[in-house]
Write a protein that holds these residues in place. Structure first.
Motif, PDB file in Angstrom:
ATOM      1  N   UNK A   1       0.837  -1.206   0.000  1.00  0.00           N
ATOM      2  CA  UNK A   1       0.000   0.000   0.000  1.00  0.00           C
ATOM      3  C   UNK A   1       0.871   1.254   0.000  1.00  0.00           C
TER       4      UNK A   1
ATOM      5  N   UNK B   1       0.726   3.993  -3.037  1.00  0.00           N
ATOM      6  CA  UNK B   1       0.401   5.398  -2.772  1.00  0.00           C
ATOM      7  C   UNK B   1       1.490   6.314  -3.333  1.00  0.00           C
TER       8      UNK B   1
ATOM      9  N   UNK C   1      -8.348   2.764  -3.067  1.00  0.00           N
ATOM     10  CA  UNK C   1      -8.951   1.430  -3.025  1.00  0.00           C
ATOM     11  C   UNK C   1      -7.957   0.413  -3.571  1.00  0.00           C
ATOM     12  N   UNK C   2      -7.711  -0.610  -2.776  1.00  0.00           N
ATOM     13  CA  UNK C   2      -6.768  -1.673  -3.140  1.00  0.00           C
ATOM     14  C   UNK C   2      -7.491  -2.989  -3.352  1.00  0.00           C
ATOM     15  N   UNK C   3      -7.052  -3.720  -4.350  1.00  0.00           N
ATOM     16  CA  UNK C   3      -7.426  -5.125  -4.478  1.00  0.00           C
ATOM     17  C   UNK C   3      -6.135  -5.942  -4.530  1.00  0.00           C
ATOM     18  N   UNK C   4      -6.065  -6.921  -3.670  1.00  0.00           N
ATOM     19  CA  UNK C   4      -4.880  -7.789  -3.617  1.00  0.00           C
ATOM     20  C   UNK C   4      -5.195  -9.030  -4.432  1.00  0.00           C
ATOM     21  N   UNK C   5      -4.349  -9.319  -5.413  1.00  0.00           N
ATOM     22  CA  UNK C   5      -4.706 -10.271  -6.461  1.00  0.00           C
ATOM     23  C   UNK C   5      -3.963 -11.594  -6.362  1.00  0.00           C
TER      24      UNK C   5
ATOM     25  N   UNK D   1      -0.564   5.408 -13.574  1.00  0.00           N
ATOM     26  CA  UNK D   1      -0.870   6.344 -14.654  1.00  0.00           C
ATOM     27  C   UNK D   1      -2.176   7.072 -14.328  1.00  0.00           C
TER      28      UNK D   1
ATOM     29  N   UNK E   1      -4.535   5.242 -11.435  1.00  0.00           N
ATOM     30  CA  UNK E   1      -4.547   3.820 -11.081  1.00  0.00           C
ATOM     31  C   UNK E   1      -3.143   3.278 -11.138  1.00  0.00           C
TER      32      UNK E   1
ATOM     33  N   UNK F   1      -0.794  -0.589 -11.031  1.00  0.00           N
ATOM     34  CA  UNK F   1      -0.691  -2.043 -11.018  1.00  0.00           C
ATOM     35  C   UNK F   1       0.623  -2.420 -10.365  1.00  0.00           C
TER      36      UNK F   1
ATOM     37  N   UNK G   1      -0.435  -9.145 -12.444  1.00  0.00           N
ATOM     38  CA  UNK G   1      -0.514  -8.193 -11.334  1.00  0.00           C
ATOM     39  C   UNK G   1      -0.715  -8.891  -9.980  1.00  0.00           C
TER      40      UNK G   1
ATOM     41  N   UNK H   1      -3.810  -4.140  -7.352  1.00  0.00           N
ATOM     42  CA  UNK H   1      -4.295  -3.029  -8.172  1.00  0.00           C
ATOM     43  C   UNK H   1      -4.863  -1.994  -7.208  1.00  0.00           C
TER      44      UNK H   1
ATOM     45  N   UNK I   1      -6.599   2.222  -7.062  1.00  0.00           N
ATOM     46  CA  UNK I   1      -7.025   3.453  -7.712  1.00  0.00           C
ATOM     47  C   UNK I   1      -7.239   4.488  -6.613  1.00  0.00           C
ATOM     48  N   UNK I   2      -6.857   5.710  -6.885  1.00  0.00           N
ATOM     49  CA  UNK I   2      -6.947   6.715  -5.838  1.00  0.00           C
ATOM     50  C   UNK I   2      -7.237   8.094  -6.378  1.00  0.00           C
TER      51      UNK I   2
END
Lengths: 154, 154, 154, 154
Positions: free
Chosen positions: B66, B70, B93-97, B110, B122, B124, B133, B136, B138-139
Motif C-alpha cells: 500500500x 500510494x 482502493x486496493x485489491x490484492x490479487x 498512470x 490507477x 498495477x 498483477x 491493483x 485506484x486513488x
C-alpha cells in the motif's frame, strides 16, 4: 495477512494479537502499534505519535494510517475466528477525512459481516482526544475453508 | 501527501521525486523505495525485496504494497503538475490479487483523469520478471486551487 | 448528480429532496424511491419491495441497491448544503454483506466529513425489520466552489 | 448477481449473456443494455443513449453507469467460468472521471484475477467515439465452491 507458524485457529487476547501483528507485519513493529482492545465487539489499535509515522509539517502519513487500519481490521476478524494464518486481505478502501492532530491515532474496527469464506469489517481512525474521524476504511478478508465447513457459499 | 517546504509547484525528475517521497514519507525511506520512471506517461516505483517489507512465510506485506502504491500514484500526478505540497490523498482502493514472488515489486501508475481540483490515477503492482498483477489500486488526490485557477468545478 | 434548474443552493425538506431525486435520476423514479428522513443528521431513503428491484429468486439486485445508496448519500449531503446542482459523485465503494429479506430496503446515510470542496458520507442498507446490514457504501461528492469560498483547500 | 434457474455452469455466448443479464437484473432490461463482446478476453456492454439513463441537463446518471459497469464485470467473469448462478458481487468501487458525451456508453471489462473462490475484474466506461474514460470500476465476485474444487484457498 498471515503467519505461517500455526495450522489451526487458536484463541487470542489483546497481548497475543499485538505480538502476532508486530511479528507478522514488520511495518507494524516499525510504527510501534499497540492493541488497546481486542474482543467480540471489535479491536482498537493505537499508532503512537512518533517521527516514523510523520511527514514534514507534522501530520501523520497516509501509509502509516493505512498500516494501522489494516491491522485493526485484521484484529476485529481474528477476535472472532481465532488465529487463522491464511486469513488474507482481498480489498481495502480508504477515505482520508481530516488532518490528524498532534496525538496518537486510534483505530476502532468492527465487523460488518462474518461469513464462512469472507469477512468484511470497517474501521474509523481518530486522533486521541477527538471524536472527529480522520480516516475511514472498509475491507474484505478471505478466510480459508476449515474442516467444519460444509462447502456452502460465503 | 505533502511536503511543507515549497509554496509553488516546481518541476521534478525521477531523482527529485524519489528524494521528495523518501523525505516526506518515512515509511518510503524505511522500505527503500526507488523511482524507476517519472514522466508525462506516469511513474514506476520499486519496492526492493527486503526483510522490512516481508511477513513470515516470505511474502510481501499488505502495508508495504500500500505504501508503494500510494507513492507511485502520487508520482503519476506530480509528474504532470510539479511539486505541489498541498496535493493530498482523499481516497484509495486496493485489491490484492496474488501472492508476490520472491522479487522486487514494481508499481506502474498512470493518470485516469487530471482535473483542476481532483486527480484520479490507477496503479498495477507486479513482481519483477512477471506480468501478472499482484495488486491493483485506484486513488483520488485533491489538488489545491492555484493562482491561475478560475474557480470552475473540477 | 445534478439538476440543472437552479443556480444557487436553496433549502430542502424530505418531500423536496424526494421530488428532486426522482426528477433528476430516472432510475430513482423507476424504483419508486421514497425519502423517510432528511435532516441535519443524515438521510434515510426507502426502496419499496417491487418487481423492478428484484432478480430471479426474489432477492434485491445489486444495481437497485447501488441506486438507493447513491441517492441516500446525496441526500445526507444536500440536507446540509441545500440544493446544489453541481454537487457530483466522484467515487463510490460498495460492499455487499448479506442477501436482503423479502421487505423494503432502508438506506441510512450520514456525513463523515463536510469540507469546502468535498463531502464524504457513508450509508448502511438494511431490510426493514432487521438491524443486520445487507450492504455498506462510502462515497465522495465534489461541491463546486461558492461565492463565499475563500479558496482554501478542502 | 444470480439466476436461480441452473444448477451447474454452462457455456454462454454474447446473446446468451445478454438474455441472462436482462432476465436477471430488471434495471438492465429497463436501460436496454446490449452485449457487444463476450469472450475469453473480457466483455463489452453498451448503454444506449436514452431518456431512462439521463438526468436533467442531458448527462448519463451515476446509477445507470453503475448498472452498466456491474453487468460488464459480471460478463467478464461468466465469459470464463460459464453460467454460474451463485456468482455474487462482494464489492464494487467506482470512480467517476468525466461527464459522458451525448452518445452510447461502452463498458469494457476484463479480469484482473480468477481464483477458485474469488474473481476480480476492472472496467472502463467510455462514450462511443471517444477514448477518454468517463468512469472506472473494479469489483470482486464470489464464486461458489464447485465439485471439482479441492478446498484450497482462493
Amino acid at each position: 495477512m498471515s503467519n505461517a507458524s500455526s495450522s489451526s485457529p487458536e484463541p487470542l487476547d489483546a497481548a497475543g494479537f499485538e505480538a502476532l501483528a508486530r511479528g507478522s507485519v514488520p511495518l507494524a513493529e516499525t510504527l510501534g502499534l499497540k492493541v488497546d482492545r481486542f474482543d467480540h465487539d471489535g479491536a482498537v489499535v493505537r499508532l503512537p505519535w512518533s517521527a516514523t509515522a510523520l511527514r514534514p509539517g507534522g501530520s501523520v502519513s497516509g501509509p502509516a494510517m493505512m498500516t494501522l487500519a489494516d491491522i485493526a481490521l485484521w484484529g476485529a476478524i481474528l477476535a472472532r475466528i481465532g488465529h487463522e494464518p491464511l486469513c488474507v486481505t482481498t480489498d481495502l478502501t480508504f477515505h482520508f477525512l481530516a488532518k490528524p492532530r498532534h496525538a496518537d491515532v486510534l483505530a476502532e474496527a468492527r465487523l460488518l459481516r462474518l461469513g464462512r469464506t469472507l469477512a468484511i469489517a470497517e474501521v474509523r481512525l481518530m486522533s486521541e482526544g477527538s471524536d472527529q474521524p480522520v480516516a475511514h476504511a472498509v475491507g474484505t478478508y478471505a478466510i480459508p475453508p476449515r474442516p467444519r465447513d460444509d462447502g456452502a457459499p460465503a
